[in-house]
Design a protein around this motif. Structure first.
Motif, mmCIF file in Angstrom:
data_model
loop_
_atom_site.group_PDB
_atom_site.id
_atom_site.type_symbol
_atom_site.label_atom_id
_atom_site.label_comp_id
_atom_site.label_asym_id
_atom_site.label_seq_id
_atom_site.Cartn_x
_atom_site.Cartn_y
_atom_site.Cartn_z
ATOM 1 N N VAL A 75 0.870 -1.174 0.000
ATOM 2 C CA VAL A 75 0.000 0.000 0.000
ATOM 3 C C VAL A 75 0.908 1.224 0.000
ATOM 4 O O VAL A 75 1.791 1.354 0.842
ATOM 5 N N LYS A 76 0.683 2.109 -0.969
ATOM 6 C CA LYS A 76 1.520 3.305 -1.114
ATOM 7 C C LYS A 76 0.640 4.541 -1.129
ATOM 8 O O LYS A 76 -0.347 4.597 -1.856
ATOM 9 N N ARG A 77 1.007 5.516 -0.327
ATOM 10 C CA ARG A 77 0.306 6.800 -0.322
ATOM 11 C C ARG A 77 0.884 7.661 -1.431
ATOM 12 O O ARG A 77 2.091 7.852 -1.509
ATOM 13 N N THR A 78 0.016 8.221 -2.277
ATOM 14 C CA THR A 78 0.505 8.999 -3.418
ATOM 15 C C THR A 78 0.373 10.504 -3.236
ATOM 16 O O THR A 78 0.944 11.260 -4.022
ATOM 17 N N ASN A 79 -0.357 10.957 -2.245
ATOM 18 C CA ASN A 79 -0.586 12.398 -2.078
ATOM 19 C C ASN A 79 0.073 12.930 -0.813
ATOM 20 O O ASN A 79 0.359 12.188 0.119
ATOM 21 N N ALA A 80 0.295 14.250 -0.809
ATOM 22 C CA ALA A 80 0.703 14.952 0.402
ATOM 23 C C ALA A 80 -0.565 15.520 1.030
ATOM 24 O O ALA A 80 -1.584 15.638 0.361
ATOM 25 N N GLY A 81 -0.532 15.843 2.290
ATOM 26 C CA GLY A 81 -1.693 16.456 2.920
ATOM 27 C C GLY A 81 -1.984 15.865 4.279
ATOM 28 O O GLY A 81 -1.317 14.935 4.734
ATOM 29 N N ALA A 82 -3.018 16.400 4.904
ATOM 30 C CA ALA A 82 -3.324 16.041 6.286
ATOM 31 C C ALA A 82 -4.251 14.839 6.428
ATOM 32 O O ALA A 82 -4.328 14.247 7.498
ATOM 33 N N ASN A 83 -4.985 14.486 5.377
ATOM 34 C CA ASN A 83 -5.924 13.365 5.495
ATOM 35 C C ASN A 83 -5.178 12.055 5.727
ATOM 36 O O ASN A 83 -4.159 11.780 5.100
ATOM 37 N N ALA A 84 -5.714 11.241 6.613
ATOM 38 C CA ALA A 84 -5.061 9.996 7.012
ATOM 39 C C ALA A 84 -5.200 8.902 5.952
ATOM 40 O O ALA A 84 -6.219 8.808 5.274
ATOM 41 N N VAL A 85 -4.150 8.081 5.843
ATOM 42 C CA VAL A 85 -4.205 6.831 5.099
ATOM 43 C C VAL A 85 -3.859 5.745 6.113
ATOM 44 O O VAL A 85 -2.784 5.756 6.710
ATOM 45 N N THR A 86 -4.808 4.839 6.316
ATOM 46 C CA THR A 86 -4.659 3.803 7.332
ATOM 47 C C THR A 86 -4.823 2.433 6.704
ATOM 48 O O THR A 86 -5.720 2.220 5.896
ATOM 49 N N VAL A 87 -3.955 1.502 7.079
ATOM 50 C CA VAL A 87 -4.078 0.100 6.688
ATOM 51 C C VAL A 87 -4.541 -0.635 7.940
ATOM 52 O O VAL A 87 -3.923 -0.526 8.998
ATOM 53 N N ASP A 88 -5.632 -1.374 7.812
ATOM 54 C CA ASP A 88 -6.287 -1.999 8.960
ATOM 55 C C ASP A 88 -6.373 -3.504 8.760
ATOM 56 O O ASP A 88 -6.828 -3.970 7.714
ATOM 57 N N GLY A 89 -5.942 -4.266 9.744
ATOM 58 C CA GLY A 89 -6.107 -5.713 9.701
ATOM 59 C C GLY A 89 -7.568 -6.076 9.910
ATOM 60 O O GLY A 89 -8.345 -5.292 10.459
ATOM 61 N N ALA A 90 -7.960 -7.249 9.474
ATOM 62 C CA ALA A 90 -9.350 -7.695 9.638
ATOM 63 C C ALA A 90 -9.636 -7.964 11.121
ATOM 64 O O ALA A 90 -8.855 -8.634 11.796
ATOM 65 N N GLY A 91 -10.741 -7.425 11.615
ATOM 66 C CA GLY A 91 -11.131 -7.659 13.010
ATOM 67 C C GLY A 91 -10.029 -7.277 13.973
ATOM 68 O O GLY A 91 -9.541 -6.155 13.956
ATOM 69 N N THR A 92 -9.606 -8.235 14.804
ATOM 70 C CA THR A 92 -8.551 -7.978 15.785
ATOM 71 C C THR A 92 -7.178 -8.445 15.303
ATOM 72 O O THR A 92 -6.225 -8.443 16.076
ATOM 73 N N GLU A 93 -7.075 -8.832 14.035
ATOM 74 C CA GLU A 93 -5.766 -9.227 13.510
ATOM 75 C C GLU A 93 -4.840 -8.024 13.499
ATOM 76 O O GLU A 93 -5.283 -6.891 13.299
ATOM 77 N N THR A 94 -3.570 -8.287 13.700
ATOM 78 C CA THR A 94 -2.618 -7.192 13.835
ATOM 79 C C THR A 94 -1.698 -7.073 12.624
ATOM 80 O O THR A 94 -1.565 -7.995 11.829
ATOM 81 N N ILE A 95 -1.073 -5.910 12.555
ATOM 82 C CA ILE A 95 -0.043 -5.608 11.561
ATOM 83 C C ILE A 95 1.206 -5.285 12.373
ATOM 84 O O ILE A 95 1.273 -4.231 13.007
ATOM 85 N N ASP A 96 2.140 -6.203 12.413
ATOM 86 C CA ASP A 96 3.330 -6.062 13.273
ATOM 87 C C ASP A 96 2.944 -5.738 14.716
ATOM 88 O O ASP A 96 3.557 -4.885 15.359
ATOM 89 N N GLY A 97 1.917 -6.396 15.224
ATOM 90 C CA GLY A 97 1.511 -6.228 16.612
ATOM 91 C C GLY A 97 0.539 -5.101 16.886
ATOM 92 O O GLY A 97 0.015 -4.975 17.981
ATOM 93 N N ALA A 98 0.274 -4.244 15.900
ATOM 94 C CA ALA A 98 -0.664 -3.126 16.071
ATOM 95 C C ALA A 98 -1.918 -3.389 15.237
ATOM 96 O O ALA A 98 -1.877 -4.122 14.249
ATOM 97 N N LEU A 99 -3.030 -2.797 15.623
ATOM 98 C CA LEU A 99 -4.275 -2.996 14.876
ATOM 99 C C LEU A 99 -4.260 -2.312 13.518
ATOM 100 O O LEU A 99 -4.947 -2.752 12.596
ATOM 101 N N THR A 100 -3.471 -1.235 13.390
ATOM 102 C CA THR A 100 -3.407 -0.506 12.125
ATOM 103 C C THR A 100 -1.971 -0.068 11.837
ATOM 104 O O THR A 100 -1.125 -0.053 12.728
ATOM 105 N N ALA A 101 -1.747 0.310 10.592
ATOM 106 C CA ALA A 101 -0.499 0.957 10.180
ATOM 107 C C ALA A 101 -0.892 2.238 9.461
ATOM 108 O O ALA A 101 -1.841 2.246 8.674
#
Length: 120
Positions: free
Chosen positions: A73-99
Motif C-alpha cells: 500500500v503506497k500513499r501517493t498524495n501529500a496532505g493532512a488526510n489519514a491513510v490507514t491500513v487496517d487488519g481484519a477484526g482484531t488481527e494485527t499488523i506487526d503487533g498493532a491494529l493498524t499501520a
C-alpha cells in the motif's frame, strides 16, 4: 525473477521464512488506485492511495488461510488526510491494529503469517 516468501509460525515466538523463486510472468501483480475506503481481495497486489479528498482506510482480508499473501500500500498524495491500513477484526499488523502512512510516497508491504500481518 520474482520470489514468494512464505512464513510459518514455529510456535515459540520464532518464524521460519521460506523463499520460492518464480518466473515473473507466472505472478501477476495487480495495481489499483484508490481514493476511498476499500477492502483488499486476493486479486489485489499494490494499492496506490490518494487521500486528497478525505481520509482513506484500506482493510486487509483475514490473514488466516492466506500464508504468504502479500499486499503493498503506497500513499501517493501529500496532505493532512489519514491513510490507514487496517487488519481484519482484531488481527494485527506487526503487533498493532493498524499501520498509518503519514507522508507522501510512504509505503507498507505486509505478508500474512497465517494468523496476522507482518511488515517487510
Amino acid at each position: 525473477m520474482a520470489s514468494l516468501l512464505q512464513m510459518q509460525d514455529l510456535g515459540d515466538g520464532r518464524y521460519e521464512v521460506r523463499e520460492f523463486l518464480l518466473r515473473s510472468s507466472a505472478v501477476p501483480f495487480a495495481v489499483a488506485a484508490k481514493t476511498s475506503a476499500f477492502t483488499a481481495t486476493d486479486d489485489d497486489g499494490m494499492l496506490l492511495v490518494d487521500a486528497s479528498s478525505g481520509a482513506v482506510t484500506i482493510t486487509l482480508p483475514t490473514a488466516v488461510g492466506r500464508t504468504g499473501q502479500t499486499y503493498e500500500v503506497k500513499r501517493t498524495n501529500a496532505g493532512a488526510n489519514a491513510v490507514t491500513v487496517d487488519g481484519a477484526g482484531t488481527e494485527t499488523i506487526d503487533g498493532a491494529l493498524t499501520a498509518s502512512l503519514a507522508t507522501q510516497y510512504a509505503t507498507v508491504r505486509v505478508v500474512s503469517d497465517g494468523a496476522n500481518w507482518m511488515i517487510f
